[in-house]
Design a protein around this motif. Structure first.
Motif, short mmCIF file in Angstrom:
data_model
loop_
_atom_site.label_atom_id
_atom_site.label_comp_id
_atom_site.label_asym_id
_atom_site.label_seq_id
_atom_site.Cartn_x
_atom_site.Cartn_y
_atom_site.Cartn_z
N ASN A 117 0.80 -1.23 0.00
CA ASN A 117 0.00 0.00 0.00
C ASN A 117 0.84 1.28 0.00
OD1 ASN A 117 1.01 -0.35 2.58
ND2 ASN A 117 -0.81 0.45 3.59
N VAL A 118 2.15 1.16 -0.22
CA VAL A 118 2.98 2.37 -0.24
C VAL A 118 2.74 3.13 -1.55
CG1 VAL A 118 4.75 1.41 1.26
CG2 VAL A 118 4.93 1.09 -1.20
N PRO A 119 2.85 4.46 -1.52
CA PRO A 119 2.64 5.23 -2.75
C PRO A 119 3.77 4.98 -3.75
CG PRO A 119 3.43 6.65 -0.99
CD PRO A 119 3.15 5.32 -0.35
N GLU A 120 3.50 5.27 -5.00
CA GLU A 120 4.51 5.06 -6.03
C GLU A 120 5.59 6.13 -5.98
OE1 GLU A 120 4.72 4.45 -10.92
OE2 GLU A 120 2.82 4.92 -9.90
N PHE A 121 5.21 7.33 -5.59
CA PHE A 121 6.17 8.43 -5.51
C PHE A 121 5.96 9.21 -4.21
CE2 PHE A 121 5.44 7.75 -10.05
CZ PHE A 121 6.74 7.65 -10.54
N PHE A 122 6.99 9.89 -3.77
CA PHE A 122 6.86 10.87 -2.70
C PHE A 122 7.93 11.94 -2.92
CE2 PHE A 122 10.22 8.27 -1.06
CZ PHE A 122 10.96 9.05 -0.18
N HIS A 123 7.78 13.07 -2.24
CA HIS A 123 8.69 14.18 -2.42
C HIS A 123 9.64 14.30 -1.23
CE1 HIS A 123 5.79 15.30 -5.50
NE2 HIS A 123 6.73 16.10 -6.00
N GLY A 124 10.89 14.52 -1.51
CA GLY A 124 11.89 14.67 -0.47
C GLY A 124 13.27 14.88 -1.08
N ASP A 125 14.23 15.19 -0.23
CA ASP A 125 15.62 15.33 -0.66
C ASP A 125 16.24 13.94 -0.65
OD1 ASP A 125 18.49 15.74 -0.65
OD2 ASP A 125 18.05 17.86 -0.28
N GLU A 126 16.42 13.37 -1.83
CA GLU A 126 16.86 11.98 -1.93
C GLU A 126 18.22 11.77 -1.28
OE1 GLU A 126 17.34 8.44 -5.30
OE2 GLU A 126 16.58 10.43 -5.84
N GLU A 127 19.13 12.70 -1.47
CA GLU A 127 20.48 12.53 -0.92
C GLU A 127 20.47 12.55 0.60
OE1 GLU A 127 24.86 14.75 -0.96
OE2 GLU A 127 23.24 15.46 -2.26
N LEU A 128 19.73 13.50 1.19
CA LEU A 128 19.69 13.58 2.65
C LEU A 128 19.00 12.37 3.25
CD1 LEU A 128 18.85 17.35 3.29
CD2 LEU A 128 21.07 16.23 3.25
N LEU A 129 17.89 11.94 2.65
CA LEU A 129 17.19 10.76 3.16
C LEU A 129 18.05 9.51 3.02
CD1 LEU A 129 13.47 11.17 2.00
CD2 LEU A 129 14.37 11.27 4.31
N TYR A 130 18.78 9.43 1.92
CA TYR A 130 19.66 8.27 1.72
C TYR A 130 20.73 8.24 2.80
CZ TYR A 130 23.02 5.15 -0.54
OH TYR A 130 23.89 4.12 -0.80
N ARG A 131 21.34 9.39 3.09
CA ARG A 131 22.37 9.45 4.14
C ARG A 131 21.78 9.10 5.50
NH1 ARG A 131 25.16 15.17 3.72
NH2 ARG A 131 26.14 14.39 5.64
N ALA A 132 20.55 9.61 5.78
CA ALA A 132 19.92 9.34 7.07
C ALA A 132 19.65 7.86 7.28
CB ALA A 132 18.61 10.12 7.18
N GLY A 182 28.46 8.30 18.13
CA GLY A 182 27.21 8.88 18.58
C GLY A 182 26.59 9.87 17.61
N MET A 183 27.04 9.88 16.35
CA MET A 183 26.57 10.87 15.38
C MET A 183 25.55 10.31 14.40
SD MET A 183 27.76 13.78 16.00
CE MET A 183 27.33 14.53 14.45
N GLY A 184 25.48 8.99 14.24
CA GLY A 184 24.61 8.39 13.23
C GLY A 184 23.16 8.78 13.38
N LEU A 185 22.58 8.54 14.57
CA LEU A 185 21.18 8.87 14.80
C LEU A 185 20.95 10.37 14.84
CD1 LEU A 185 19.93 6.23 17.40
CD2 LEU A 185 19.22 6.50 15.03
N PHE A 186 21.94 11.12 15.34
CA PHE A 186 21.79 12.57 15.38
C PHE A 186 21.66 13.16 13.97
CE2 PHE A 186 23.86 16.73 15.08
CZ PHE A 186 23.01 17.48 15.88
N ILE A 187 22.54 12.72 13.07
CA ILE A 187 22.49 13.20 11.69
C ILE A 187 21.18 12.76 11.03
CG2 ILE A 187 23.56 13.00 9.42
CD1 ILE A 187 26.25 12.81 10.84
N ALA A 188 20.79 11.50 11.24
CA ALA A 188 19.55 10.99 10.66
C ALA A 188 18.34 11.79 11.16
CB ALA A 188 19.38 9.51 10.99
N LYS A 189 18.35 12.07 12.47
CA LYS A 189 17.25 12.82 13.05
C LYS A 189 17.16 14.22 12.45
CE LYS A 189 15.43 13.93 17.66
NZ LYS A 189 15.73 13.87 19.11
#
Length: 458
Positions: A338-353, A419-426
């Motif tokens: 049931n996930v949508p086919e597309f969504f809007h976001g910054d692909e690079e930032l989400l990928y890094r997170a 201790g930076m992984g979750l901070f950057i993702a957040k």
């Protein structure tokens, strides 16, 4: 600075009280002159109209052979009795004849509200006429359905009065509400950290004073934030410069250590040299992380684009398997329907997170473990969940994980976890108006991290 034509709440209240008094006075005049007008226009009979008509027919009533309804004005009732009270004839209701005679015997001249008697002595009979003493419509239809015009006028005046009060209250409420909205807009802008605006003034003195106080607070807050930002920016620049300065002598130390390693054959010296190279490499990683962290805080470009969900998920799944291979961890990806086919976001930032979260999961999982990576949908958000088979989060970590530089006890022995992984993702997820939820998996017993990104907010 307040407006010149601003008024105080007290003056405003007195103004509307005067409106109320004036409106009430005008309503009184309307009732008084309205009644006078309809009397002069012969729309309504005066209250003593029927009494006069009955009195005008006194001679005919006392001398006629028989009293008929022609002699009694319309709207009046009559009854003819013998001298001893026997009912002879008339148009009273059957149950009223005896009551009327008792009233006559008791010399009562009234019969209920606004109804009166006149007694006429005939030769051997007594005629009793009951007439109304109140204003009535001259029109028979109106008189039938609105027999009491005075009460009708009072009810009409009351309804007009209530309507006037409600309209006056609504006008007062709209005026005050409009001025309060000016104040609310100021507080809303400050709430959303918009400190570069000139507030509108209110026409009410007390509200305008509050707006002026908020404007002073806004300027003080803006100045304070600017000073804080400048100090923070200077501090970050100093740290960044220091990190770059440290890299120069560190590079020299590392280069000389590598030369010593190649030229020296002594085992102990080579072992010590290996420790130097290893420690120098760790310091380089610390410095690189520090520099990247400062850069990410100073400026993060947010460029939302249309992202293909399937392609993006497969890209993350591939990277997750590559990261997991070094510890022989099974990486399993799954996607809901049931996930949508597309969504809007910054692909690079989400990928890094998301890759940061996956890297943390790999770091905490034991060799030969398992990581479940799942793409799903929750209401109007798309979710990425990473579930590992490690030790899970402690209570302290559930509260503090995601804070800058925070590391749980088990991570303190890790040379690659800072201790930076979750901070950057957040930080990156917040840019997308999303959130990160931390918990422990009931299936694997390890940590469960869910990143939720709204897909209908852009």
């Amino acid at each position: 600075m307040a407006l010149k034509n601003s008024v105080s709440f007290r003056s405003l209240f007195v103004k509307y009280i005067l409106y109320f008094i004036f409106g009430t006075f005008m309503l009184f005049l309307f009732v008084f002159f309205g009644l006078d007008f309809i009397l002069k226009a012969n729309i309504v009979f005066p209250a003593n109209y029927f009494e006069k008509k009955v009195e005008q027919n006194r001679y005919e009533i006392t001398r006629a052979k028989k009293v008929t309804e022609v002699l009694v004005p319309e709207g009046c009732q009559y009854g003819v009795y013998s001298r001893r009270g026997r009912i002879l004839y008339g148009n009273f209701k059957v149950r009223e004849f005896q009551k009327v005679w008792r009233d006559f015997e008791n010399n009562k001249v009234t019969s209920g509200r606004n109804r009166y008697y006149k007694f006429f002595y005939r030769s051997n009979e007594i005629c009793i006429v009951r007439y109304p003493l109140r204003a009535q419509f001259t029109n028979l239809f109106l008189r039938k359905y609105f027999p009491d015009i005075e009460n009708l006028l009072y009810i009409l005046a009351f309804l007009i009065f209530i309507t006037y009060v409600l309209l006056l209250s609504a006008k007062f409420g709209r005026y005050v509400s409009g001025e309060m909205n000016v104040l609310m807009k100021v507080t809303e802008k400050i709430k959303h950290h918009n400190l570069d605006f000139n507030p509108k003034h209110s026409r009410i003195y007390e509200i305008d004073r509050v707006i002026n106080s908020l404007d002073d607070m806004k300027r003080a807050l803006r100045d304070s934030l600017e000073r804080q930002w400048n100090m923070e920016s200077a501090r970050k620049n100093q740290i960044s410069s220091l990190a770059h300065d440290i890299k120069t002598p560190l590079t020299i130390i590392k280069g000389n250590a590598e030369l010593m390693k190649e030229s020296c054959s002594d085992y102990n010296v080579a072992e010590y040299n290996q420790h130097i190279l290893k420690s120098a490499g760790e310091i380089e990683r610390y410095l690189e992380l520090l520099i990247n962290m400062i850069k990410s805080e100073v400026s993060i470009a947010f460029n939302p684009v249309k992202i293909n969900v399937k392609t993006f998920f497969e890209k993350l799944e591939t990277q997750g398997k590559v990261i997991s291979e070094r510890k022989n961890i099974q990486f399993v990806g799954s996607k809901e329907k049931n996930v949508p086919e597309f969504f809007h976001g910054d692909e690079e930032l989400l990928y890094r997170a998301i890759v940061n979260v996956i890297s943390n999961a790999v770091e905490y999982s034991q060799e030969g473990g398992k990581i479940n990576f799942k793409l799903g949908r929750k209401n109007s958000s798309i979710s990425f969940s990473v579930e590992d088979s490690g030790r899970g989060f402690s209570k302290e970590e559930l509260q503090l994980a995601g804070e800058q530089f925070y590391r749980g006890d088990s991570s303190r022995n890790s040379k690659n976890h800072y201790g930076m992984g979750l901070f950057i993702a957040k930080s990156f997820v917040r840019l997308h108006r999303g959130c990160i939820k931390l918990s422990n998996s009931k299936i694997t017993g390890g940590a469960l991290v869910i990143l939720e990104i709204p897909f209908d907010e852009f």
